[in-house]
Scaffold this active site. Structure first.
Site, PDB file in Angstrom:
ATOM      1  N   HIS A  84      58.193  12.284 -20.654  1.00 13.01           N
ATOM      2  CA  HIS A  84      58.597  10.949 -21.061  1.00 13.01           C
ATOM      3  C   HIS A  84      60.133  10.982 -21.591  1.00 13.01           C
ATOM      4  O   HIS A  84      61.019  11.526 -20.646  1.00 13.01           O
ATOM      5  CB  HIS A  84      58.221  11.041 -22.648  1.00 13.01           C
ATOM      6  CG  HIS A  84      58.825  11.400 -23.187  1.00 13.01           C
ATOM      7  ND1 HIS A  84      60.478  11.001 -23.715  1.00 13.01           N
ATOM      8  CD2 HIS A  84      59.599  12.912 -24.338  1.00 13.01           C
ATOM      9  CE1 HIS A  84      61.075  11.333 -24.326  1.00 13.01           C
ATOM     10  NE2 HIS A  84      60.670  12.362 -24.926  1.00 13.01           N
ATOM     11  N   CYS A  85      60.444   9.495 -20.332  1.00 14.81           N
ATOM     12  CA  CYS A  85      61.759   8.840 -20.290  1.00 14.81           C
ATOM     13  C   CYS A  85      61.665   7.970 -21.869  1.00 14.81           C
ATOM     14  O   CYS A  85      61.065   7.969 -23.256  1.00 14.81           O
ATOM     15  CB  CYS A  85      61.585   8.210 -19.019  1.00 14.81           C
ATOM     16  SG  CYS A  85      60.478   7.196 -18.856  1.00 14.81           S
ATOM     17  N   GLN A  86      62.237   6.720 -21.459  1.00 14.99           N
ATOM     18  CA  GLN A  86      62.727   5.783 -22.347  1.00 14.99           C
ATOM     19  C   GLN A  86      61.624   4.896 -23.002  1.00 14.99           C
ATOM     20  O   GLN A  86      60.927   4.880 -23.876  1.00 14.99           O
ATOM     21  CB  GLN A  86      63.858   5.261 -22.087  1.00 14.99           C
ATOM     22  CG  GLN A  86      64.409   4.584 -23.587  1.00 14.99           C
ATOM     23  CD  GLN A  86      64.975   4.568 -24.323  1.00 14.99           C
ATOM     24  OE1 GLN A  86      65.003   5.757 -24.433  1.00 14.99           O
ATOM     25  NE2 GLN A  86      64.568   4.102 -25.899  1.00 14.99           N
ATOM     26  N   GLY A  88      58.923   4.867 -19.447  1.00 12.56           N
ATOM     27  CA  GLY A  88      56.884   5.483 -19.406  1.00 12.56           C
ATOM     28  C   GLY A  88      57.498   5.073 -17.260  1.00 12.56           C
ATOM     29  O   GLY A  88      56.547   6.071 -17.269  1.00 12.56           O
ATOM     30  N   TYR A 113      60.447   6.757 -25.322  1.00 13.00           N
ATOM     31  CA  TYR A 113      60.823   7.080 -26.674  1.00 13.00           C
ATOM     32  C   TYR A 113      61.444   5.723 -27.059  1.00 13.00           C
ATOM     33  O   TYR A 113      61.492   6.109 -28.427  1.00 13.00           O
ATOM     34  CB  TYR A 113      62.907   8.071 -26.386  1.00 13.00           C
ATOM     35  CG  TYR A 113      63.241   8.168 -27.716  1.00 13.00           C
ATOM     36  CD1 TYR A 113      62.799   9.431 -28.068  1.00 13.00           C
ATOM     37  CD2 TYR A 113      64.013   7.032 -27.903  1.00 13.00           C
ATOM     38  CE1 TYR A 113      64.236   9.326 -29.586  1.00 13.00           C
ATOM     39  CE2 TYR A 113      65.048   7.075 -29.116  1.00 13.00           C
ATOM     40  CZ  TYR A 113      64.458   8.345 -30.324  1.00 13.00           C
ATOM     41  OH  TYR A 113      65.561   8.805 -31.454  1.00 13.00           O
TER      42      TYR A 113
END
Length: 122
Positions: A84-86, A88, A113
């Site tokens: 995961h990132c901020q 997608g 996130y």
């Protein structure tokens, strides 16, 4: 109907991730954001491997991976490898890279996130 040779969905929802975090001992949740972003908040239990390091990280020998990241390197058929990132996009890039390396079940938490922190009230 599900066949064992069918590819697994490459995305995971907030609800599914939350359930996995609650019950799975095998989940490896990889936060691919940069360190500055991670320092502002993270999903509990995640490890940080920035997106541009994912290919190198998952190409390491198991001993090197454990020494560098403090967790056991997942096998190629690990059922619960989630990136995961901020929001997608980088998570999708990391998931694609993992698939290229043979991690057939790697998935991207598309909400990232941003969604996690909103739903968790952080």
């Amino acid at each position: 109907m599900c066949f064992p040779f069918m590819p697994v969905t490459k995305e995971i929802s907030y609800e599914d991730l939350k359930a996995l975090l609650g019950k799975s001992q095998n989940l490896l949740l990889v936060d691919v954001r940069n360190k500055d972003e991670v320092d502002k908040g993270r999903i509990p239990g995640s490890i940080n491997i920035p997106v541009n390091a994912v290919g190198d990280a998952f190409s390491l020998e198991p001993e090197e991976f454990k020494a560098k990241y403090g967790v056991t390197k997942p096998p190629l058929d690990a059922p619960e490898l989630v990136f995961h990132c901020q929001m997608g996009r980088r998570g999708q890039m990391a998931t694609n890279k993992a698939h290229e390396l043979g991690y057939v079940n790697a998935r991207n938490y598309t909400g990232g996130y941003k969604e996690w922190s909103e739903k968790e009230g952080k």
